[in-house]
Scaffold this motif. Structure first.
Motif, PDB file in Angstrom:
ATOM      1  N   THR A 243       0.837  -1.211   0.000  1.00  0.00           N
ATOM      2  CA  THR A 243       0.000   0.000   0.000  1.00  0.00           C
ATOM      3  C   THR A 243       0.864   1.251   0.000  1.00  0.00           C
ATOM      4  OG1 THR A 243      -1.746  -1.165   1.208  1.00  0.00           O
ATOM      5  CG2 THR A 243      -1.812   1.242   1.233  1.00  0.00           C
ATOM      6  N   MET A 244       1.895   1.241   0.823  1.00  0.00           N
ATOM      7  CA  MET A 244       2.779   2.402   0.888  1.00  0.00           C
ATOM      8  C   MET A 244       3.548   2.595  -0.413  1.00  0.00           C
ATOM      9  SD  MET A 244       5.229   3.492   4.039  1.00  0.00           S
ATOM     10  CE  MET A 244       3.775   3.537   5.080  1.00  0.00           C
ATOM     11  N   LEU A 245       3.995   1.506  -1.031  1.00  0.00           N
ATOM     12  CA  LEU A 245       4.686   1.610  -2.317  1.00  0.00           C
ATOM     13  C   LEU A 245       3.789   2.231  -3.376  1.00  0.00           C
ATOM     14  CD1 LEU A 245       6.638  -1.780  -2.522  1.00  0.00           C
ATOM     15  CD2 LEU A 245       7.624   0.509  -2.408  1.00  0.00           C
ATOM     16  N   ILE A 246       2.525   1.813  -3.407  1.00  0.00           N
ATOM     17  CA  ILE A 246       1.578   2.366  -4.382  1.00  0.00           C
ATOM     18  C   ILE A 246       1.382   3.858  -4.142  1.00  0.00           C
ATOM     19  CG2 ILE A 246      -0.833   2.326  -5.146  1.00  0.00           C
ATOM     20  CD1 ILE A 246      -0.811  -0.698  -4.551  1.00  0.00           C
ATOM     21  N   MET A 247       1.218   4.254  -2.881  1.00  0.00           N
ATOM     22  CA  MET A 247       1.022   5.666  -2.564  1.00  0.00           C
ATOM     23  C   MET A 247       2.248   6.494  -2.939  1.00  0.00           C
ATOM     24  SD  MET A 247      -1.140   5.862   0.998  1.00  0.00           S
ATOM     25  CE  MET A 247       0.126   5.077   1.982  1.00  0.00           C
ATOM     26  N   ILE A 248       3.431   5.966  -2.622  1.00  0.00           N
ATOM     27  CA  ILE A 248       4.663   6.689  -2.937  1.00  0.00           C
ATOM     28  C   ILE A 248       4.799   6.881  -4.439  1.00  0.00           C
ATOM     29  CG2 ILE A 248       7.183   6.533  -2.900  1.00  0.00           C
ATOM     30  CD1 ILE A 248       6.876   5.058  -0.203  1.00  0.00           C
ATOM     31  N   PHE A 249       4.503   5.836  -5.213  1.00  0.00           N
ATOM     32  CA  PHE A 249       4.607   5.926  -6.670  1.00  0.00           C
ATOM     33  C   PHE A 249       3.616   6.942  -7.234  1.00  0.00           C
ATOM     34  CE2 PHE A 249       3.229   4.549 -10.915  1.00  0.00           C
ATOM     35  CZ  PHE A 249       4.447   4.582 -11.577  1.00  0.00           C
ATOM     36  N   LEU A 250       2.381   6.907  -6.753  1.00  0.00           N
ATOM     37  CA  LEU A 250       1.364   7.833  -7.262  1.00  0.00           C
ATOM     38  C   LEU A 250       1.712   9.280  -6.903  1.00  0.00           C
ATOM     39  CD1 LEU A 250      -1.943   5.876  -6.518  1.00  0.00           C
ATOM     40  CD2 LEU A 250      -0.806   6.198  -8.728  1.00  0.00           C
ATOM     41  N   VAL A 251       2.169   9.505  -5.679  1.00  0.00           N
ATOM     42  CA  VAL A 251       2.545  10.863  -5.270  1.00  0.00           C
ATOM     43  C   VAL A 251       3.720  11.362  -6.109  1.00  0.00           C
ATOM     44  CG1 VAL A 251       3.516  12.234  -3.382  1.00  0.00           C
ATOM     45  CG2 VAL A 251       1.644  10.647  -2.929  1.00  0.00           C
ATOM     46  N   ASP A 252       4.662  10.472  -6.402  1.00  0.00           N
ATOM     47  CA  ASP A 252       5.815  10.868  -7.216  1.00  0.00           C
ATOM     48  C   ASP A 252       5.387  11.261  -8.621  1.00  0.00           C
ATOM     49  OD1 ASP A 252       8.814  10.864  -7.882  1.00  0.00           O
ATOM     50  OD2 ASP A 252       8.010   9.439  -9.328  1.00  0.00           O
ATOM     51  N   GLN A 253       4.562  10.438  -9.266  1.00  0.00           N
ATOM     52  CA  GLN A 253       4.196  10.690 -10.655  1.00  0.00           C
ATOM     53  C   GLN A 253       3.175  11.818 -10.812  1.00  0.00           C
ATOM     54  OE1 GLN A 253       5.549   9.104 -13.516  1.00  0.00           O
ATOM     55  NE2 GLN A 253       7.025   8.587 -11.921  1.00  0.00           N
ATOM     56  N   LEU A 254       2.261  11.933  -9.870  1.00  0.00           N
ATOM     57  CA  LEU A 254       1.190  12.920  -9.993  1.00  0.00           C
ATOM     58  C   LEU A 254       1.519  14.261  -9.347  1.00  0.00           C
ATOM     59  CD1 LEU A 254      -1.908  10.650  -9.235  1.00  0.00           C
ATOM     60  CD2 LEU A 254      -0.880  11.186 -11.457  1.00  0.00           C
ATOM     61  N   PHE A 255       2.516  14.284  -8.472  1.00  0.00           N
ATOM     62  CA  PHE A 255       2.797  15.519  -7.732  1.00  0.00           C
ATOM     63  C   PHE A 255       4.240  15.987  -7.908  1.00  0.00           C
ATOM     64  CE2 PHE A 255       3.722  17.872  -3.749  1.00  0.00           C
ATOM     65  CZ  PHE A 255       2.779  18.879  -3.878  1.00  0.00           C
ATOM     66  N   TRP A 256       5.202  15.132  -7.545  1.00  0.00           N
ATOM     67  CA  TRP A 256       6.589  15.578  -7.540  1.00  0.00           C
ATOM     68  C   TRP A 256       7.177  15.708  -8.931  1.00  0.00           C
ATOM     69  CZ3 TRP A 256       7.440  17.954  -3.442  1.00  0.00           C
ATOM     70  CH2 TRP A 256       7.035  17.483  -2.201  1.00  0.00           C
ATOM     71  N   ARG A 257       6.922  14.753  -9.799  1.00  0.00           N
ATOM     72  CA  ARG A 257       7.521  14.805 -11.138  1.00  0.00           C
ATOM     73  C   ARG A 257       7.096  16.058 -11.909  1.00  0.00           C
ATOM     74  NH1 ARG A 257      12.201  13.418 -13.148  1.00  0.00           N
ATOM     75  NH2 ARG A 257      12.149  13.653 -15.392  1.00  0.00           N
ATOM     76  N   PRO A 258       5.810  16.431 -11.913  1.00  0.00           N
ATOM     77  CA  PRO A 258       5.434  17.701 -12.571  1.00  0.00           C
ATOM     78  C   PRO A 258       6.129  18.912 -11.961  1.00  0.00           C
ATOM     79  CG  PRO A 258       3.494  16.352 -12.211  1.00  0.00           C
ATOM     80  CD  PRO A 258       4.615  15.675 -11.489  1.00  0.00           C
TER      81      PRO A 258
END
Length: 580
Positions: A243-258
């Motif tokens: 669950t934490m891995l999924i959240m970290i990945f989504l936050v990275d792609q949807l928030f940090w990368r932009p």
């Protein structure tokens, strides 16, 4: 300034705009729904309990993310204000920077011990008090790193740009918005990523609160993991990690990368690199009619209002400052102001300092000497963790920062690995230590490295990404390669960021000692001799005298390190190693 500008050739509603609108409503609904769970009735006799049912993990993950982003928003405001004041006012700097060193090194459990009962009393019979205490604990694991980044960026801003701002007679607000904040953006974003990732490390400690003899479990993936560890439920632990891995990945792609892509416009250079970071989310937002509409309808008016308020405040402060400077007794006025601030500080600290001194005095010299000797053990582990971490993070961070294509490929991986709480694997490490009878006194250094090396890596990446492409092209033209390139260009350019990374990693290492010097699996506990284990045990037992003396000893070590090492390195970075 427009963050997203829609494509003028495609100013019509498309399917992607409808999807974005649905996502916005989904996020707002989720925030409202999750926030409702923060204000339910609460009492010590009827505490919320975490259920290990798999179906509840999405809800628990949402509650954890909400706490994380609230703490991040508070940390962002705090870091900008605190870092700006420390950088712009010499008198404040002498107080704020050493204080920041101390604050970043105080264990999260130390803040929880001091605030949990206070917040519960502020909001009696409501879970909101415990929620705020948890969010505050997460805030303390984020804010200091970001603040150091803002301070370092402002202090090392190019002198030619400062001179240009003075020639244009910009007031302090205009200098802040047009020079100092823009030059801080790249470092602030990368340090924010690191701070956000570091907060995952202490999520379990801030959601499953065991302080002052009380065990309080807030709904969240961190408390879910803590409950799974206590129960020895390996399946639940794996589900929590996924669950934490999924959240970290989504936050990275949807928030940090932009944000990383957007930050490149603030890079100080005359020529642009051929290869730039990319993000499919940023591209979608940039081309969206909806984002362009919201920009003109909502974001632009808000920014315009804030800018107007800032200019009004700047004009008022300029008049007040001019009056003081024009006063014949200018020095006397400044002395009175400083004396007033000093009296306020002494008044605020007198009560806690007196109580702490009484506690320490009652414990006796033998206990003080014992705690200090434990601090020496932890200090040696901190130095070892910094040295080992720097050996690989400096070359790898420079490689990633100077190659956008490599950064695009590795950033999600690094973000996931750095954000994944190392203490989640500590129970498995405990099993390995027990099975092979390994020495935990030295093995705890490895656990400390897992949580602190990323501070150095992310700062080095930010420093390398900030190197102007002009200088890189000049080095290529003159065929400067190898060690000569590192000595004359790379190391001087990244030195301010590297110092920030080492300072924050040092504070993170002291903080991480509370979980790396004492790990448990079921009924088995491994303890390393050190101050972190001492504070952790005292906090769990609710032993205030031992908590106080442990935190005070940590502060003594940090202040000494600040005086002897970090302050000198910062002065060197400000005077010699910055772009002009």
């Amino acid at each position: 300034m427009s963050i997203f500008t829609g494509n003028p050739e495609n100013q019509r509603i498309r399917m992607i705009d409808i999807i974005l609108l649905a996502c916005i409503f989904f996020i707002l609904y989720g925030v409202v729904h999750l926030s409702a769970g923060m204000i339910i009735p609460f009492s010590v006799e009827h505490e919320p309990k975490v259920d290990l049912q798999l179906s509840l993990l999405p809800y628990y993950g949402g509650r954890s993310l909400l706490r994380m982003f609230i703490a991040f928003g508070a940390s962002l405001i705090f870091s900008i204000v605190y870092g700006y004041i420390a950088a712009k006012n010499e008198f404040a700097r002498k107080i704020l920077i050493p204080l920041l060193d101390i604050l970043q090194s105080i264990p999260v459990l130390g803040f929880l011990s001091a605030t949990i009962l206070m917040f519960i009393n502020f909001f009696p019979n409501s879970l909101l008090g415990v929620e705020i205490a948890s969010i505050f604990a997460i805030f303390t694991s984020m804010a200091w790193n970001m603040t150091f980044s803002v301070y370092q960026s402002i202090m090392t801003a190019p002198k030619d740009l400062r001179e240009a701002a003075e020639l244009l007679h910009l007031n302090w607000w205009q200098q802040f918005t047009r020079l100092e904040l823009p030059v801080s953006i790249i470092g602030l974003i990368w340090n924010s990523m690191m701070s956000f990732g570091g907060a995952w490390f202490f999520l379990a400690a801030s959601e499953a609160i065991s302080v002052l003899g009380q065990d309080i479990q807030l709904p969240g993936v961190g408390s879910y993991l803590a409950a799974a560890i206590d129960a020895g439920n390996v399946s639940a632990m794996i589900y929590a990690m996924l669950t934490m891995l999924i959240m970290i990945f989504l936050v990275d792609q949807l928030f940090w990368r932009p944000l990383v892509v957007w930050s490149q416009k603030f890079k100080v250079e005359f020529s642009e690199s051929d290869v730039q970071p990319s993000s499919f989310v940023y591209d979608i937002l940039h081309a969206s009619w909806l984002m362009d509409f919201l920009q003109h309808l909502l974001f632009a008016p808000i920014l315009c209002f804030l800018n107007s308020c800032g200019n009004m405040l700047a004009n008022m402060t300029t008049k007040i400052t001019g009056t003081i400077n024009g006063n014949k007794n200018q020095k006397s006025v400044h002395r009175v102001l400083r004396l007033f601030i000093f009296i306020l500080v002494i008044y605020a600290l007198y009560g806690p300092a007196k109580n702490s001194a009484v506690m320490v005095y009652d414990m006796g010299l033998h206990e003080i000497f014992t705690v200090f000797s434990l601090g020496v053990y932890t200090f040696c582990r901190v130095i070892a963790a910094l040295a080992i971490g720097a050996l690989w993070t400096i070359p790898v961070g420079v490689k990633i920062g100077l190659h956008p294509k490599l950064s695009a490929k590795l950033q999600p991986i690094i973000q996931i690995v750095a954000s994944f709480p190392a203490n989640m694997i500590f129970p498995f490490v405990t099993i390995i230590f027990l099975k092979y009878q390994l020495n935990f006194e030295t093995g705890s250094v490895f656990l400390m490295i897992l949580g602190t090396q990323w501070y150095i890596l992310f700062n080095v990446i930010a420093g390398a990404m900030s190197i102007p492409n002009d200088l890189l092209e000049a080095a290529a033209v003159f065929k400067i390669t190898g060690w000569k390139k590192w000595k004359s260009l790379i190391l001087p350019s990244i030195f301010p960021s590297l110092v920030t990374g080492l300072i924050t990693a040092s504070g993170g290492a002291w903080n991480a000692s509370i979980v790396s010097e004492l790990v448990a699996w079921k009924d088995v506990t491994l303890t390393a001799t050190g101050l972190g284990a001492y504070v952790s045990q005292a906090t769990t037992a609710g032993d205030w005298p031992h908590i106080v003396i442990g935190v005070m000893t940590t502060c003594v070590f940090v202040v000494c390190a600040n005086r002897l090492v970090w302050r000198r390195l910062y002065s060197l970075a400000e005077s010699k190693f910055h772009l002009d």
